[in-house]
Design a protein around this motif. Structure first.
Motif, PDB file in Angstrom:
ATOM      1  N   ALA B 116      62.059  68.525  22.493  1.00 23.23           N
ATOM      2  CA  ALA B 116      61.894  67.119  22.125  1.00 23.23           C
ATOM      3  C   ALA B 116      62.395  66.213  23.241  1.00 23.23           C
ATOM      4  CB  ALA B 116      62.639  66.833  20.816  1.00 23.23           C
ATOM      5  N   ALA B 117      63.507  66.623  23.886  1.00 21.95           N
ATOM      6  CA  ALA B 117      64.060  65.820  24.974  1.00 21.95           C
ATOM      7  C   ALA B 117      63.080  65.739  26.134  1.00 21.95           C
ATOM      8  CB  ALA B 117      65.387  66.426  25.443  1.00 21.95           C
ATOM      9  N   THR B 120      60.027  63.635  25.203  1.00 22.66           N
ATOM     10  CA  THR B 120      60.340  62.212  25.154  1.00 22.66           C
ATOM     11  C   THR B 120      60.406  61.627  26.555  1.00 22.66           C
ATOM     12  OG1 THR B 120      61.627  62.616  23.155  1.00 22.66           O
ATOM     13  CG2 THR B 120      61.981  60.521  24.247  1.00 22.66           C
ATOM     14  N   ALA B 123      57.016  61.296  28.017  1.00 28.31           N
ATOM     15  CA  ALA B 123      56.275  60.219  27.357  1.00 28.31           C
ATOM     16  C   ALA B 123      56.762  58.846  27.811  1.00 28.31           C
ATOM     17  CB  ALA B 123      56.396  60.351  25.841  1.00 28.31           C
ATOM     18  N   ILE B 124      58.087  58.695  27.926  1.00 28.87           N
ATOM     19  CA  ILE B 124      58.646  57.374  28.210  1.00 28.87           C
ATOM     20  C   ILE B 124      58.665  57.062  29.710  1.00 28.87           C
ATOM     21  CG2 ILE B 124      60.774  56.003  28.120  1.00 28.87           C
ATOM     22  CD1 ILE B 124      61.370  57.062  25.439  1.00 28.87           C
ATOM     23  N   VAL B 148      54.758  62.150  20.484  1.00 25.56           N
ATOM     24  CA  VAL B 148      55.747  61.092  20.737  1.00 25.56           C
ATOM     25  C   VAL B 148      55.100  59.740  20.440  1.00 25.56           C
ATOM     26  CG1 VAL B 148      57.424  60.169  22.368  1.00 25.56           C
ATOM     27  CG2 VAL B 148      56.663  62.552  22.587  1.00 25.56           C
ATOM     28  N   GLY B 151      58.045  56.206  21.562  1.00 24.60           N
ATOM     29  CA  GLY B 151      59.265  56.732  22.177  1.00 24.60           C
ATOM     30  C   GLY B 151      60.028  57.741  21.341  1.00 24.60           C
ATOM     31  N   SER B 152      59.557  58.028  20.117  1.00 25.79           N
ATOM     32  CA  SER B 152      60.250  59.011  19.285  1.00 25.79           C
ATOM     33  C   SER B 152      59.340  60.193  18.968  1.00 25.79           C
ATOM     34  CB  SER B 152      60.686  58.399  17.949  1.00 25.79           C
ATOM     35  OG  SER B 152      61.643  57.402  18.175  1.00 25.79           O
ATOM     36  N   VAL B 153      59.910  61.383  19.014  1.00 23.34           N
ATOM     37  CA  VAL B 153      59.149  62.568  18.650  1.00 23.34           C
ATOM     38  C   VAL B 153      59.011  62.620  17.139  1.00 23.34           C
ATOM     39  CG1 VAL B 153      59.145  65.090  18.622  1.00 23.34           C
ATOM     40  CG2 VAL B 153      59.911  63.871  20.666  1.00 23.34           C
ATOM     41  N   ARG B 155      59.131  64.671  14.301  1.00 24.19           N
ATOM     42  CA  ARG B 155      59.647  66.016  14.101  1.00 24.19           C
ATOM     43  C   ARG B 155      59.045  66.733  12.903  1.00 24.19           C
ATOM     44  NH1 ARG B 155      64.567  67.016  16.522  1.00 24.19           N
ATOM     45  NH2 ARG B 155      64.089  69.147  15.969  1.00 24.19           N
ATOM     46  N   GLY B 295      65.435  63.616  29.497  1.00 28.01           N
ATOM     47  CA  GLY B 295      65.443  63.394  28.048  1.00 28.01           C
ATOM     48  C   GLY B 295      66.863  63.279  27.517  1.00 28.01           C
ATOM     49  N   ASN B 308      65.557  53.054  23.365  1.00 27.86           N
ATOM     50  CA  ASN B 308      64.520  53.437  24.303  1.00 27.86           C
ATOM     51  C   ASN B 308      63.180  52.808  23.948  1.00 27.86           C
ATOM     52  OD1 ASN B 308      66.138  55.049  26.022  1.00 27.86           O
ATOM     53  ND2 ASN B 308      66.176  56.622  24.435  1.00 27.86           N
TER      54      ASN B 308
END
Lengths: 319, 319
Positions: B116-117, B120, B123-124, B148, B151-153, B155, B295, B308
């Motif tokens: 995930a890190a 992210t 993506a960002i 993503v 800015g958030s995965v 989950r 991340g 973020n």
């Protein structure tokens, strides 16, 4: 327009290619109450919206709605409220039907995609109520999917998400979408009938209903066709679980009304084949043919200033 | 701890099974600036976190961070910050490593899932920067996916979403997950080497790198194996587009570093096979092996009170 005797009246219009369902609901502290509901043949051609306005006025009479929602069968540009293309109601192409109808009814209205409306209703007030993350699958002639999070359908970056019927396996039969091995080519209503006709060497023309009826009567070819179809459905359910990990899955549409032959074997096979998967509850839909109309009522509710997210799990049919 | 010369220092620790990457960044108006970065062998066993704290102190010296982020390779319970299971760093099982490290470093810290890190960060501030809806695919020994949004995965309902490597086709080879015909069984790094060894009747042991090198040198069996693998990848990309409709797709991981043999043919095949699909831009990742550490820096940034989401498209590497 507005409140009628202190109660907010909301109107849902599910405008389909052949039939239109109109549902008038009152908003009560205990939930949404169905006041009246009617199904009639869809007014067609250029003058369809004027005819529709007349039919609606006859249904609501003095109980004038604060707002209405109207489903569109096709591609709708949400922002401009314009119908991009609708194969089954082509006279709406390029028009903003809810705006036109609003002028005729004297109430604000909003157009919503029919599949999204039905999925939202199942998620919020049908089988998914009380949950905030639901994948809704509609098994009909086509296969539609919608991921409803906190009461809103995730439409995707181009409004094209949820096409679980056309996640192709790349081998097998050619689907109407041009790919090979799609779920819809296995369990789409017309494909199911066609496969049974092929399987037993009969002339084409059988419906999905015919196949289920034949299986129930012991027809071996029909049982084989349904077995293949529910295997494909099980595989697709596992794919949705792996990729999306929804909190629950709701299966609706015409074919879901034969749970013993469709939903139950598919869930059994998915359960048997699951390995690492966190298989969520998989349930049959509850709103039946009224899901789209209830979705239109929810859209009306939002258009009237309510927020459906705030009442998740509280909206009930009390009528 | 806190600011150093008026500049906020943020620390990212990518704690892997064999190597750990530590990255110290300063937050500048123009973006995040890499101040120093180091890769060392991962401290192991029960005392790993004390050793890690010592190594980190040596790297940051007087430039004490306002906060740190630390990746965990395994299943992390986000809420309690406890490691549920980690196959590659089992000494962390049942512990809350960021809390322990925070006590030793005297700075607040947060643990994040490694995949995930990295997703992210890509993506960002990597290939996906400036976009708000990106599906990130990491091609390594395993295949990881992460959607993503803003800015958030995402989950999933059980923290288990994104398993594109294990959306099974139901036929073909058995995957390590127990299903048949998973993408990972086609293009997972070790499987690629094993297939090539099988294909040419060689003893096992080849890596994905070996296959790509052999294909580049003209080995026909390696070319065939990569052709099958990129066909499977193309099919999976189309499935993601149909079901999720992301705004862009970023492909990273070790195998993505050979674009001519992996990403480019997969994108060409997906483009050729697309029918109704709105194929979004598909790009190679940009942060390479530092994606996880970046991340972790972003997680540190959030832990230090920054958001973020508010700087989407503004965060750049200026170092």
């Amino acid at each position: 327009m507005g409140r009628s005797g202190g109660v907010t009246a909301l109107l849902g219009i599910d405008y389909g290619g052949t039939h239109t369902k109109v549902l008038l609901a009152h908003e009560r502290p205990s939930g949404l109450e169905r006041v009246s509901a009617e199904i009639f043949r869809t007014p067609r051609s250029e003058t369809a919206l004027s005819e529709l306005a007349g039919l609606v006025r006859g249904l609501v009479r003095s109980d004038r709605p604060s707002a209405f929602g109207m489903t569109v069968a096709g591609i709708l540009d949400d922002a401009s409220q314009t119908v991009v293309t609708s194969t089954n109601t082509p006279w709406l192409n390029g028009r903003a039907p809810a705006r036109e109808l609003a002028a005729q009814l004297g109430a604000p209205g909003v157009a919503v995609h029919d599949g999204a409306a039905a999925a939202t209703a199942e998620a919020i007030m049908g089988a998914g109520r009380g949950r905030d993350d639901i994948f809704v699958l509609a098994l009909g002639t086509g296969i539609a999917g919608a991921h409803v999070i906190n009461g809103s359908v995730r439409r995707g970056a181009h409004g094209a998400a949820g096409e679980i019927g056309h996640v192709a396996f790349g081998t097998g039969r050619r689907c109407s979408c041009g790919q090979y091995g799609c779920l819809e080519s296995e369990i789409g209503g017309t494909r199911l009938g066609a496969r049974w006709d092929e399987e037993r060497g009969a002339p084409p023309g059988s419906t999905a209903r015919d196949v289920v009826d034949a299986a129930r009567a012991g027809d071996a070819a029909a049982v084989r066709v349904l077995d293949a179809a529910t295997s494909a459905l099980a595989q697709s359910l596992l794919g949705v679980v792996a990729l999306i990990d929804p909190g629950a899955i709701v299966i609706g549409g015409g074919l879901a009304r034969s749970p013993k032959w469709i939903v139950e074997p598919a869930v059994a096979k998915a359960t048997e084949r699951a390995t690492f998967h966190r298989l969520p509850p998989i349930m049959a839909a509850e709103l039946g043919v009224w899901a789209g109309a209830w979705g239109a009522v929810l859209a009306a509710r939002a258009a009237a200033g309510g927020t459906n997210a705030s009442v998740l799990g509280q909206i009930r049919r009390v009528g």
